[in-house]
Design a protein around this motif. Structure first.
Motif, mmCIF file in Angstrom:
data_model
loop_
_atom_site.group_PDB
_atom_site.id
_atom_site.type_symbol
_atom_site.label_atom_id
_atom_site.label_comp_id
_atom_site.label_asym_id
_atom_site.label_seq_id
_atom_site.Cartn_x
_atom_site.Cartn_y
_atom_site.Cartn_z
ATOM 1 N N ASN A 197 -15.573 91.117 162.214
ATOM 2 C CA ASN A 197 -14.518 91.918 162.819
ATOM 3 C C ASN A 197 -14.418 91.648 164.309
ATOM 4 N N VAL A 198 -15.583 91.623 164.925
ATOM 5 C CA VAL A 198 -15.587 91.394 166.365
ATOM 6 C C VAL A 198 -14.968 90.035 166.673
ATOM 7 N N LEU A 199 -15.387 89.061 165.882
ATOM 8 C CA LEU A 199 -14.851 87.714 166.105
ATOM 9 C C LEU A 199 -13.343 87.700 165.905
ATOM 10 N N LYS A 200 -12.914 88.335 164.826
ATOM 11 C CA LYS A 200 -11.473 88.407 164.549
ATOM 12 C C LYS A 200 -10.760 89.041 165.713
ATOM 13 N N ASN A 201 -11.395 90.097 166.200
ATOM 14 C CA ASN A 201 -10.826 90.827 167.299
ATOM 15 C C ASN A 201 -10.617 89.914 168.503
ATOM 16 N N PHE A 202 -11.654 89.173 168.818
ATOM 17 C CA PHE A 202 -11.537 88.230 169.934
ATOM 18 C C PHE A 202 -10.443 87.220 169.671
ATOM 19 N N ALA A 203 -10.468 86.748 168.421
ATOM 20 C CA ALA A 203 -9.480 85.733 168.086
ATOM 21 C C ALA A 203 -8.080 86.302 168.224
ATOM 22 N N ASP A 204 -7.913 87.532 167.746
ATOM 23 C CA ASP A 204 -6.593 88.143 167.813
ATOM 24 C C ASP A 204 -6.131 88.278 169.259
ATOM 25 N N GLN A 205 -7.058 88.633 170.085
ATOM 26 C CA GLN A 205 -6.669 88.803 171.485
ATOM 27 C C GLN A 205 -6.617 87.471 172.208
ATOM 28 N N ARG A 206 -6.853 86.427 171.447
ATOM 29 C CA ARG A 206 -6.791 85.076 171.989
ATOM 30 C C ARG A 206 -7.638 84.941 173.239
ATOM 31 N N LEU A 250 -20.974 76.052 162.607
ATOM 32 C CA LEU A 250 -19.779 76.578 161.957
ATOM 33 C C LEU A 250 -19.145 77.663 162.822
ATOM 34 N N GLY A 251 -20.009 78.522 163.370
ATOM 35 C CA GLY A 251 -19.491 79.597 164.198
ATOM 36 C C GLY A 251 -18.733 79.072 165.407
ATOM 37 N N TYR A 252 -19.269 78.038 166.033
ATOM 38 C CA TYR A 252 -18.577 77.479 167.194
ATOM 39 C C TYR A 252 -17.216 76.946 166.801
ATOM 40 N N LEU A 253 -17.200 76.270 165.689
ATOM 41 C CA LEU A 253 -15.919 75.705 165.258
ATOM 42 C C LEU A 253 -14.922 76.825 165.009
ATOM 43 N N LYS A 254 -15.411 77.874 164.349
ATOM 44 C CA LYS A 254 -14.515 78.980 164.041
ATOM 45 C C LYS A 254 -13.974 79.593 165.323
ATOM 46 N N LEU A 255 -14.880 79.775 166.294
ATOM 47 C CA LEU A 255 -14.468 80.416 167.527
ATOM 48 C C LEU A 255 -13.517 79.540 168.313
ATOM 49 N N LEU A 256 -13.812 78.277 168.344
ATOM 50 C CA LEU A 256 -12.970 77.374 169.129
ATOM 51 C C LEU A 256 -11.582 77.273 168.541
ATOM 52 N N LEU A 302 -13.210 71.736 160.354
ATOM 53 C CA LEU A 302 -12.740 70.622 161.190
ATOM 54 C C LEU A 302 -11.364 70.176 160.732
ATOM 55 N N GLY A 303 -11.220 70.050 159.426
ATOM 56 C CA GLY A 303 -9.936 69.596 158.892
ATOM 57 C C GLY A 303 -8.840 70.597 159.192
ATOM 58 N N TYR A 304 -9.213 71.851 159.173
ATOM 59 C CA TYR A 304 -8.200 72.885 159.349
ATOM 60 C C TYR A 304 -7.694 72.911 160.785
ATOM 61 N N TYR A 305 -8.628 72.846 161.719
ATOM 62 C CA TYR A 305 -8.237 72.981 163.122
ATOM 63 C C TYR A 305 -8.036 71.647 163.822
ATOM 64 N N GLY A 306 -8.831 70.672 163.399
ATOM 65 C CA GLY A 306 -8.875 69.439 164.173
ATOM 66 C C GLY A 306 -7.630 68.585 164.008
ATOM 67 N N ASP A 307 -7.578 67.588 164.831
ATOM 68 C CA ASP A 307 -6.485 66.622 164.748
ATOM 69 C C ASP A 307 -6.760 65.739 163.537
ATOM 70 N N LEU A 308 -5.983 65.954 162.485
ATOM 71 C CA LEU A 308 -6.317 65.329 161.215
ATOM 72 C C LEU A 308 -6.236 63.802 161.302
ATOM 73 N N TYR A 309 -5.215 63.319 161.978
ATOM 74 C CA TYR A 309 -5.064 61.867 162.090
ATOM 75 C C TYR A 309 -6.311 61.253 162.734
ATOM 76 N N GLU A 341 -12.053 80.175 155.585
ATOM 77 C CA GLU A 341 -11.944 81.480 156.224
ATOM 78 C C GLU A 341 -11.699 81.210 157.682
ATOM 79 N N VAL A 342 -10.597 81.700 158.167
ATOM 80 C CA VAL A 342 -10.278 81.354 159.541
ATOM 81 C C VAL A 342 -10.164 82.589 160.401
ATOM 82 N N LEU A 343 -10.397 82.370 161.665
ATOM 83 C CA LEU A 343 -10.226 83.447 162.623
ATOM 84 C C LEU A 343 -8.869 83.344 163.293
ATOM 85 N N HIS A 344 -8.483 82.124 163.572
ATOM 86 C CA HIS A 344 -7.192 81.935 164.205
ATOM 87 C C HIS A 344 -6.260 81.281 163.208
#
Lengths: 334, 1094
Positions: free
Chosen positions: B353-362, B405-411, B497-504, B541-544
Motif C-alpha cells: 500500500n505504501v509503495l502504491k501510495n508513493f507510486a500514485d503520488q508519483r 524486484l522492488g527497485y524495478l517496481k519502484l523505478l 523489465l519487459g513491462y517497464y523497460g525499453d523493449l526494443y 503486478e505493477v505499481l505504476h
C-alpha cells in the motif's frame, strides 16, 4: 460509395484481317529509366504456395498499393470460372467470386485500388465487380464476341472514372476517340502490331515469331517490349521515336512454350511462365538468364509481379495448371 | 457512593483532610485525601483544584528527605487530580512540571536518583497526565526559549529511564511520555492544534534536542533483541514523529536564512539552534547514519509488528522529509523494497500500500534525485549480484532478488535511465544470465523416449488441462539455486523489465547474447520469453501504470523477429539423441512392430544408454540442446499468450516447427511441444489442438510441401505430415493432394534412404483416407453381407437336410430329398421349365447394381486416385531388400486395399499386379513378413473374394498346407516356451485366418479338403491349447461353407454314434472313425460335432 460504372468499349478494326489477336497491351507514357545491378542467384524455393483454387490457375493480378490498413491482395482467375481473392497476409482466400458461369476466367485486373475489378471469361463476358465493403456481385458486364484466348488491356491513365479498355474482337465497330494512346497487339500469326488508337491505324507491324504470340509485355522506361510464343524463342523488340517496332534480340529457351511474360515494375527482372512447368527469370536489361524457378508440376499459365510497395517486398506469383499459385520473393535486395 | 457536585459541599469534605495532610505528611493522610477525592465530582474538583493541590505540593516541597512511599503516593494523588481536571494557569503548569521532574532527580548527580521503580513509574505517569491536562495555549508556555533547560532536563530524564531501566513498563511509559512531551502525542483527546508559526517555533525549540533524542532512541532501538518489540515500536514511533516533525521539509522551507535576534538571555540563546541549510545538511548526514543502523536492525527483526512499525517510519519520513533526509532515502526505500514480499501478509500488504501510495503520488518518478538514488542502488545491486548469487544460500539469494524486484517496481518507467546506460545493462543482464544457468547433467532427460505416435491425440481431445504457461511445466534445475521461489522471482524480475523497460533495447540486447554463445543461449531465451510476457502485461503486478509500453503492432514485430531467431535452422534443429537416427529407428521398429503383432499397443520403454560416465560431455550437450528447444517452445507458447488472437497470423511460420517437435522422439521435447500447442489453442481461441491443426492445415501443407522439395532439410517433415493427417478431416484432402504426389515423387527418388519414414507417412495418409471415406466401405460391406447371407442360407438349407438324413430320418424328409434330387437331376439334364427358372434366380438385385455403374473411365475421386498411386509404389517396394521396409509396405498395402475396395475396377488390376510379390512374401520370406503378408491376404480375401480363389488355391494353399503339416509335429512336441516363438505365432495366425479366408474365398470341395487335411492334425490334444482352438475355428468356418463334407471328415476321424439303417434294404453306414477307442482327436472332434448339431 456505390457508383454505377459503365464501360466504354472500344473495339478495334482488324484492318489486316491476318489473324486472331492474341495479346493486347496499352503503352502508358514514357519515363526515364534507371539502371540497377542484377543480384546473384537466390535459392529457388517459393516463399509460400497458395492452394485451394481447385482448378488450374489462368491469371493472376496483385493489388498491394492501397491504404495501409487493408491487406495486400492477389486475384486469381481459374479454369473453373471462379475468381479467388487471396489475402497475402493470412495467405488464405478472402472471397470467391463466381460470375462466369463456370467458364474459364483468363483475365482479372483491378481499377482504382482494390475495389473495382475487371474479369474476362470464356463465357464471352467481361464483368466489372465492385468489391467495396465485402460485396461480391458483378455490377456491370459486357458481352464479347471473340472466342479466342486474348486477354484485354486497360489504360488507367487520365481522369478518374474513365478508362480505355481494349478487348479482342472480330468485326469493326466504331471506337470512341481518346487522347491518342498506343496499343500493342500480338497475333496468332506471330506478329506484333502497334496501333494508334485514336487514328485507328497500324503504326508498325513486326513479324517476330513463327508461332502464335502468347503474351507480351512492354517496358515504357526503356521503350522495349518482350513477347513470348509457343515456340522456343523469347523475342525482345524496341519502339523507336518514329513509332517503329524493331527486333532487338531473341533469347533461345530450352523448352518451347511461353504462356506469359511479365516485366517487374522497376524494370529489372523479366519473368516467363513456361509450359515446361518452370518460371524463368531474366535480367531485363541484357536478358541474362538469372534463375529457373522449379516448383510446379504442370504447365505454368501466368506470372505476375506485385505493385512496387516497400522496397524489398516485391513478390512474384506464378499460377499453374497444377492448381497451385506459388509466391516468390526473389531478387529483392536493393 | 454519593457524589458531591457543588464546590461548597466538596470543599466541606476536602477541607479537613487537606488541613490534616498539610500538618502531618504521611502516606495515610494522602490516601485519605485521595479517597475523599473519589467522591467529589469532576466539576467541583476543577474549582477546588489549586486548593487540593496545595497540600500535596507543599508536602513535596518540604525540605528534608522524605520516604519514597510518601512521595509516590503524593505523586499518584496529584496524577489523579490532574487526570480529572485541567490546568488553566501557566505558572501552575510550569511549577508542577518542574516539581514532578525533581522527584526523580538526585540533587548531587546528573544520574537519576536511585529511587524505587514504582516511584519512577508514578512520576512518569504524572508527567504524562500533566501534559494532557493542560490547555493548548497554556501548554505552549512550557515551550518557550526560557524553559529550555527544564524541558531538556525532562527529556533527558525520560530518555535515561527508557534506556536504562529494566522494567518494561517504565520504559514504555517513559517513551510514551516523551512522545507527549514532544507534543507528538497521537491520542485522541489531546489537543494539538498548532498553527504554522507555532509549529515552526516549536520545531526551532525542539531542534536543540534532536541529536540527543535521536541517538538515545537509536541506542534503545538497536539494543537488545530481548527487550521486546513493544519498546522498539514505541521508540520507533517517537523517533519518526520527532525527526519527522523537526526535519519536515515543509517547515524547513520557511526557515529564514539569518538567525533571528534572540529575545532571551545569552546563555539560553546559545542552546537554541538555527535550522539553516547547513544545519539541515549536517543533521541529515548524522541522521542518515542512525537511520541506516535502525533500518538494518529492525528490517530483520523477528517480530512482524516491529517491521510493520518500520514501514510506518519509512512512510512518515519519506512523506515529510524526503529532501532534508536525502541521504537516507536510499536506506528507507530499501526497507520498502525488501519488505514488499515479507513473509507476514499484513506487513506485505501494508508495504504494498505504501509503495502504491508513493507510486500514485508519483514521488519516485518525478523526483530526479530519488530516481538517481534508486538507479544507483540498482546498479550496485546488479554489480554485486553475480557474487551474491554464487556465495549466498537460497534464502539470501531470495532476499537479494526481492530487493532487485522492488527497485524495478519502484523505478517503474524510469528503469530506462538505468537500462540506457550500457554498463548498467551489461551488469544486469550478465547477472541474470549467470543466475539462470541450468543444470544440464541429468541423463534421464536425454534417455526418456516417446513411443507410439499418438501422444498428441490424447491431449487433443479436450482443453481441460490448464495452459502449460501457467501450470508448472517440467521443472528446471538450476546450477546456482534449488528453491523454486527464486525462479519465480527471477521470472517476475524479467517480466517487470519487459513491462517497464525499453523493449526494443532489451530484446536487441538479449538476442545478441542469445547469438553470442551457446552458454548464454538458454538463459537469454528464457529471459526473452519473460520479457515478452511482461511487455504484454501478463501476470505482472505493477505499481505504476505506464503508457510507454510497446503497442500491439510493435509487440508483434518484436515477437516475429524473436520467433524467426528461435526457429531458424541453427537454433531449432539441434542434436538431441546420440544414436544415428537410423540405428535407433531400427531398434524401435523391432520393438514396436513386435508389439503391434502381439497386442497392438505401444508402451513406454527406457532404453538405457551406454554407461553415462564415458558419454557425459555429450550427454550434457544433448541435455542442453533439449532444454534449449524446450525453452524456445515455451517461448512460442508465451508469445501466443502475449499476442492473443493476433498470433494466428504467426501460426503460418510457428505451427509447423512446433508440430515437428511434438513428434520428437525425446519425451520432454514432445511433452513441452504439446503443451505449447495447448497454449496456442488457449491464446488463439481454438477448441483443441486437433481444431488448431485442422484450421491451419493450409499453413502446414505449405511448409511440408516446401520441405519435401528440399529433401535434405526435411527429416522431420514426415512426422508433421503424420500428425496433421491424424488430426484433420476430409476437408484437408484438396489441400494435400499435391503434397501426397510430392511424397510419392520423393519416395521414388529417395527410396533407399527415406523409404521407412515415407512409408509411415503413406500409412497415415491411407489410414486417414479409410477413416474419412467410410461410407463407400459400408455400402460395399452391407451388400457383401447380404450376398453372403443368402449363400449362407442356402447352405443352411442343405445343412439341415444333411442333418435330417443323419439323425432324424423322418420318412417325409427322405422323400423330399429324393424329389429335390430328381429335380436337380432334371435341371442338370437341361429339362427346365420356365417357372422353375424364374425361381432359380436369387440374385437379380446384384446384377442390376452392377449394371447401374457403367464401365466408363470417369475421373476417379481423389482418395481413390491416391490409393491407387500408393498401391503402385507398394507393388514395387514389396520386394525391397530391407525387411523393415517390406513390413511397412505390407501395412500400407492392406490400407490401400481397404480404401480401394469400393472401386473394383481399380482394385482388381492392382491386386493382380501385387499378387506375385505377395506370394513371395508369403512363401519364402522372414517369418515376420509372412505373418504380415498373411494378414494382408486375409484382408484381400475379404475385399476381393472370388477374384483370388484360383490364385489362392494354386499359389498359396499347397504351400500353406505343407508348412502347417511340417510344423505340426514340432509344435506337438514343444514345451511351454514354444508359444513365444515366431513359428508358433505364425502357425497361430495362419490357423486363425484360414477359416474365414476359406469362407470369404468360397473355396470348393477339393481345396476345402486340403485345408481340412492340413488342419486336422492340429485338433490333436498334443498341440498347444491355442493352436487347438484356432484349428477348431477353422473347422467351424468350414462347417459354414460345406457342412456335409466337414461332418464327414470329422466322423472319419472319430464317430461317436452308430448309424442303424432305417430299412434293412439299405446298406449299413460304415465310417472309418466308428467304434474307435478314444484318441488324441476325440475331444476336439466331439466338441465340433456338438457345435455342428447345435
Amino acid at each position: 460509395m456505390c457508383r454505377r460504372l459503365s464501360l466504354d468499349v472500344e473495339k478495334f478494326q482488324e484492318c489486316t484481317r491476318l489473324a486472331v489477336c492474341q495479346s493486347l497491351l496499352f503503352l502508358p507514357g514514357r519515363c526515364s529509366w534507371i539502371s540497377l545491378p542484377v543480384m546473384a542467384l537466390a535459392p529457388p524455393s517459393p516463399q509460400f504456395v497458395l492452394r485451394g483454387s481447385q482448378s488450374a490457375v489462368n491469371t493472376l493480378h496483385f493489388s498491394c498499393r492501397s491504404k495501409a490498413h487493408s491487406p495486400p491482395l492477389l486475384f486469381s482467375g481459374s479454369l473453373g470460372g471462379l475468381i479467388h481473392v487471396w489475402n497475402l497476409e493470412t495467405r488464405r482466400v478472402d472471397t470467391t467470386l463466381d460470375g462466369h458461369a463456370g467458364q474459364s476466367v483468363y483475365w482479372v485486373k483491378t481499377l482504382e485500388g482494390q475495389h473495382l475489378l475487371l474479369s474476362q471469361g470464356r463465357d464471352l463476358k467481361l464483368c466489372l465487380w465492385d468489391l467495396a465493403e465485402g460485396r461480391n456481385a458483378p455490377v456491370d458486364s459486357l458481352s464479347l464476341d471473340s472466342v479466342g484466348f486474348c486477354k484485354g488491356s486497360v489504360l488507367t491513365e487520365g481522369t478518374q472514372g474513365c478508362w480505355l479498355l481494349a478487348v479482342p474482337g472480330k468485326d469493326m465497330d466504331e471506337p470512341a476517340s481518346s487522347s491518342g494512346p498506343l496499343l500493342l497487339a500480338g497475333y496468332e500469326d506471330g506478329s506484333v502490331i502497334l496501333w494508334d488508337v485514336s487514328e485507328r491505324s497500324v503504326l508498325s507491324r513486326l513479324a517476330c515469331h513463327e508461332e502464335p504470340v502468347m503474351s507480351l509485355d512492354f517496358d515504357s522506361g526503356r521503350a522495349r517490349g518482350v513477347s513470348g510464343s509457343s515456340e522456343k524463342v523469347l523475342c525482345v523488340w524496341s519502339l523507336d521515336e518514329q513509332q517503329n517496332l524493331k527486333v532487338c534480340r531473341t533469347q533461345e529457351l530450352t523448352n518451347p512454350g511461353i504462356a506469359d511474360v511479365a516485366i517487374r515494375p522497376d524494370g529489372k527482372i523479366l519473368a516467363t511462365a513456361g509450359w515446361d512447368h518452370r518460371i524463368r527469370l531474366f535480367g531485363w536489361k541484357q536478358l541474362k538468364p538469372l534463375a529457373v524457378l522449379d516448383y510446379h508440376s504442370a504447365a505454368v499459365h501466368c506470372v505476375a509481379f506485385s505493385d512496387p510497395g516497400r522496397p524489398g517486398e516485391q513478390l512474384l506469383a506464378g499460377g499453374s495448371k497444377d492448381q497451385r499459385i506459388s509466391v516468390w520473393s526473389v531478387y529483392n535486395q536493393t | 457512593m454519593a457524589v458531591f457536585d457543588s464546590p461548597q459541599e466538596a470543599f466541606g469534605i476536602l477541607r479537613p483532610v487537606c488541613i490534616q495532610l498539610t500538618k502531618t505528611q504521611t502516606v495515610e493522610n494522602v490516601e485519605r485525601l485521595q479517597s475523599k477525592l473519589h467522591v467529589v465530582s469532576d466539576s467541583a474538583l476543577q474549582d477546588l483544584q489549586e486548593y487540593v493541590l496545595f497540600p500535596l505540593r507543599f508536602a513535596l516541597k518540604t525540605p528534608g528527605t522524605k520516604r519514597e512511599s510518601l512521595v509516590q503516593s503524593i505523586v499518584e494523588c496529584i496524577t489523579f487530580v490532574l487526570s480529572t481536571t485541567c490546568i488553566k494557569k501557566q505558572d501552575l503548569l510550569q511549577e508542577l512540571f518542574s516539581e514532578l521532574c525533581l522527584c526523580l532527580s538526585s540533587p548531587n548527580s546528573q544520574q537519576s536518583a536511585p529511587v524505587s521503580e514504582e516511584l519512577k513509574l508514578a512520576v512518569v505517569q504524572g508527567l504524562h497526565t500533566l501534559m494532557h491536562s493542560a490547555y493548548g495555549d497554556i501548554i505552549l508556555s512550557l515551550y518557550q526559549p526560557c524553559t529550555l533547560p527544564h524541558l531538556g532536563f525532562a527529556i533527558s530524564l525520560l530518555l535515561t529511564l527508557a534506556e536504562q531501566e529494566k522494567s518494561k513498563q517504565i520504559k514504555t511509559s517513559a517513551l510514551k511520555c516523551l512522545q507527549v512531551l514532544l507534543l507528538q502525542c497521537d491520542c485522541q483527546d489531546h489537543p494539538k492544534l498548532l498553527d504554522d508559526i507555532e509549529t515552526k517555533q516549536l520545531g526551532d525549540l525542539l531542534a536543540s534536542f534532536l541529536p540527543g533524542i535521536s541517538t538515545a532512541l537509536t541506542r534503545i532501538i538497536t539494543g537488545d533483541f530481548k527487550q521486546g518489540h513493544v519498546i522498539i515500536i514505541s521508540a520507533l514511533k517517537v523517533f519518526y514523529k520527532t525527526v519527522g516533525f523537526i526535519m519536515a521539509d515543509e517547515q524547513l522551507a520557511r526557515i529564514p536564512k539569518d538567525k533571528e535576534k534572540p529575545s532571551v538571555e545569552h546563555r539560553i540563546a546559545e542552546l537554541m539552534v538555527h535550522r539553516d541549510a547547513n544545519w539541515v545538511k549536517n543533521t541529515g548526514d548524522k541522521l542518515a547514519a542512525l537511520i541506516e543502523k535502525i533500518v538494518e536492525f529492525v528490517s530483520v527483526h523477528p517480530h512482524w509488528k516491529a517491521r510493520m512499525e518500520l514501514i510506518e517510519l519509512v512512510q512518515d519520513l519519506l512523506m515529510k522529509c524526503r529532501q532534508s533526509l536525502l541521504k537516507s532515502v536510499g536506506h528507507l526505500l530499501k526497507v520498502l523494497v525488501g519488505l514488499v514480499n515479507d513473509e507476514n501478509p499484513d506487513v506485505q500488504c501494508r508495504c504494498n500500500n505504501v509503495l502504491k501510495n508513493f507510486a500514485d503520488q508519483r514521488i519516485v518518478v518525478e523526483s530526479r534525485a530519488l530516481t538517481d538514488i534508486l538507479s544507483e542502488n540498482l546498479h550496485s545491486l546488479a554489480t554485486a549480484l553475480p557474487r551474491l548469487m554464487s556465495s549466498q544460500d537460497d534464502q539470501g539469494k531470495y532476499s537479494t532478488l526481492l530487493l532487485l524486484l522492488g527497485y524495478l517496481k519502484l523505478l517503474g518507467p524510469k528503469v530506462n535511465f538505468v537500462l540506457h546506460s550500457v554498463a548498467h545493462l551489461h551488469r544486469l543482464s550478465k547477472a541474470l544470465i549467470q543466475v539462470l544457468e541450468l543444470d544440464v547433467t541429468d541423463v534421464k532427460i536425454v534417455e526418456e523416449r516417446r513411443w507410439g505416435p499418438d501422444g498428441l491425440a490424447e491431449s487433443s481431445s479436450s482443453l481441460s488441462e490448464p495452459p502449460l504457461f501457467k501450470s508448472k511445466s517440467q521443472r528446471k534445475y538450476f546450477r546456482f539455486f534449488t528453491d523454486e521461489r527464486i525462479f519465480l522471482l527471477l521470472r517476475e524480475i524479467c517480466r517487470m523489465l519487459g513491462y517497464y523497460g525499453d523493449l526494443y533495447l532489451l530484446v536487441d540486447h538479449f538476442t545478441e547474447l542469445y547469438n553470442e554463445s551457446v552458454i548464454y543461449r538458454k538463459q537469454a531465451a528464457m529471459i526473452l520469453n519473460e520479457l515478452i510476457a511482461g511487455a504484454a502485461g501478463i501476470e505482472v503486478e505493477v505499481l505504476h501504470e505506464t503508457n510507454s509500453r510497446a503497442s500491439a503492432e510493435e509487440l508483434k514485430e518484436i515477437i516475429t523477429s524473436i520467433l524467426e531467431e528461435y526457429i531458424s535452422q541453427k537454433n531449432w534443429y539441434l542434436v538431441t539423441s546420440n544414436e544415428a537416427e537410423g540405428n535407433r529407428e531400427e531398434l524401435t521398429m523391432k520393438h514396436s512392430d513386435l508389439q503391434t503383432i502381439t497386442s497392438g499397443v505401444h508402451t513406454c520403454h527406457l532404453v538405457p544408454l551406454p554407461s553415462s560416465s564415458e558419454l557425459s560431455p555429450i550427454v550434457c550437450s544433448m541435455n542442453s540442446n533439449i532444454w534449449q528447444i524446450c525453452i524456445q517452445l515455451e517461448g512460442i507458447g508465451c508469445f501466443a499468450h502475449a499476442l492473443g488472437i493476433e498470433f494466428r497470423l504467426l501460426l503460418m511460420s510457428a505451427l509447423y516447427p512446433v508440430l515437428e517437435k511434438a513428434g520428437d522422439k525425446t519425451l520432454l521435447i514432445s511433452q513441452v511441444a504439446t503443451g505449447t500447442m495447448v497454449d496456442i489453442c488457449h491464446a488463439c481461441a481454438y477448441d483443441s489442438p486437433r481444431d488448431l491443426i485442422n484450421h491451419n492445415a493450409d499453413y502446414l501443407v505449405n511448409e511440408i510441401s516446401l520441405n519435401l522439395h528440399q529433401m535434405s532439410l526435411s527429416s522431420h517433415t514426415p512426422i508433421v505430415l503424420e500428425i496433421m493427417f491424424q488430426n484433420s478431416d476430409a476437408g484437408l484432402l484438396p489441400l494435400v493432394e499435391d503434397v501426397i504426389q510430392d511424397v510419392l515423387f520423393s519416395l521414388d527418388q529417395f527410396h533407399d534412404e527415406r523409404a521407412a519414414s515415407f512409408l509411415s507417412v503413406l500409412r497415415t495418409v491411407l489410414a486417414a483416407l479409410a477413416r474419412w471415406f467410410p461410407e463407400a466401405k459400408d455400402d460395399k460391406q452391407l451388400q457383401e453381407q447380404n450376398f453372403r447371407k443368402e449363400k449362407y442360407d442356402l447352405h443352411q438349407g442343405s445343412a439341415t437336410l444333411g442333418k435330417g438324413f443323419a439323425f432324424t430320418t423322418p420318412a417325409e424328409e427322405i422323400e423330399q430329398f429324393l424329389l429335390d434330387y430328381l429335380r436337380n437331376k432334371d435341371v442338370a439334364d437341361g429339362n427346365v421349365s420356365d417357372a422353375d427358372n424364374e425361381e432359380e434366380q436369387p440374385l437379380p438385385p446384384e446384377t442390376e447394381m452392377n449394371d447401374v455403374c457403367p464401365d466408363v473411365e470417369a475421373s476417379l475421386p481423389v482418395q481413390t486416385q491416391i490409393a491407387k498411386d500408393v498401391m503402385e509404389r507398394c507393388i514395387h517396394l514389396l520386394s525391397d531388400k530391407d525387411l523393415k521396409t517390406r513390413l511397412k509396405v505390407l501395412d500400407v498395402l492392406e490400407l490401400c486395399v481397404t480404401v480401394l475396395q469400393s472401386h473394383e475396377n481399380q482394385l482388381l488390376p492392382m491386386v493382380h499386379r501385387a499378387w506375385l510379390p505377395l506370394v513371395h512374401r508369403l512363401t519364402n520370406d522372414d517369418p515376420l513378413a509372412v505373418l504380415r503378408a498373411f494378414k494382408v491376404l486375409c484382408t484381400l480375401g475379404n475385399k476381393c473374394g472370388d477374384f483370388l480363389r484360383n490364385r489362392f488355391c494354386k499359389d498359396i494353399l499347397p504351400k500353406l498346407a505343407v508348412s502347417l503339416a511340417t510344423q505340426a509335429p514340432v509344435s506337438a512336441r514343444a514345451g511351454p516356451v514354444y508359444s513365444h516363438t515366431l513359428a508358433f505365432k505364425l502357425q497361430l495366425a495362419v490357423l486363425q485366418g484360414l477359416g474365414s479366408l476359406c469362407k470369404k474365398l468360397d473355396l470348393g470341395g477339393g481345396d476345402l479338403n486340403k485345408v481340412a487335411d492340413a488342419c486336422l492334425i492340429y485338433l490333436s490334444a498334443k498341440q498347444p491349447m491355442k493352436l487347438q482352438e484356432a484349428a477348431r475355428s477353422v473347422f467351424l468356418h468350414l462347417m459354414k461353407v460345406d457342412p456335409d463334407t466337414t461332418w464327414f471328415i470329422l466322423n472319419e476321424l472319430h464317430c461317436p454314434l452308430l448309424y442303424e439303417p432305417p430299412h434293412p434294404s439299405l446298406h449299413p453306414v460304415s465310417l472309418s472313425g466308428m467304434a474307435k477307442p478314444r484318441t488324441e482327436y476325440t475331444d476336439n472332434v466331439l466338441l465340433l460335432l456338438a457345435e455342428l448339431q447345435g
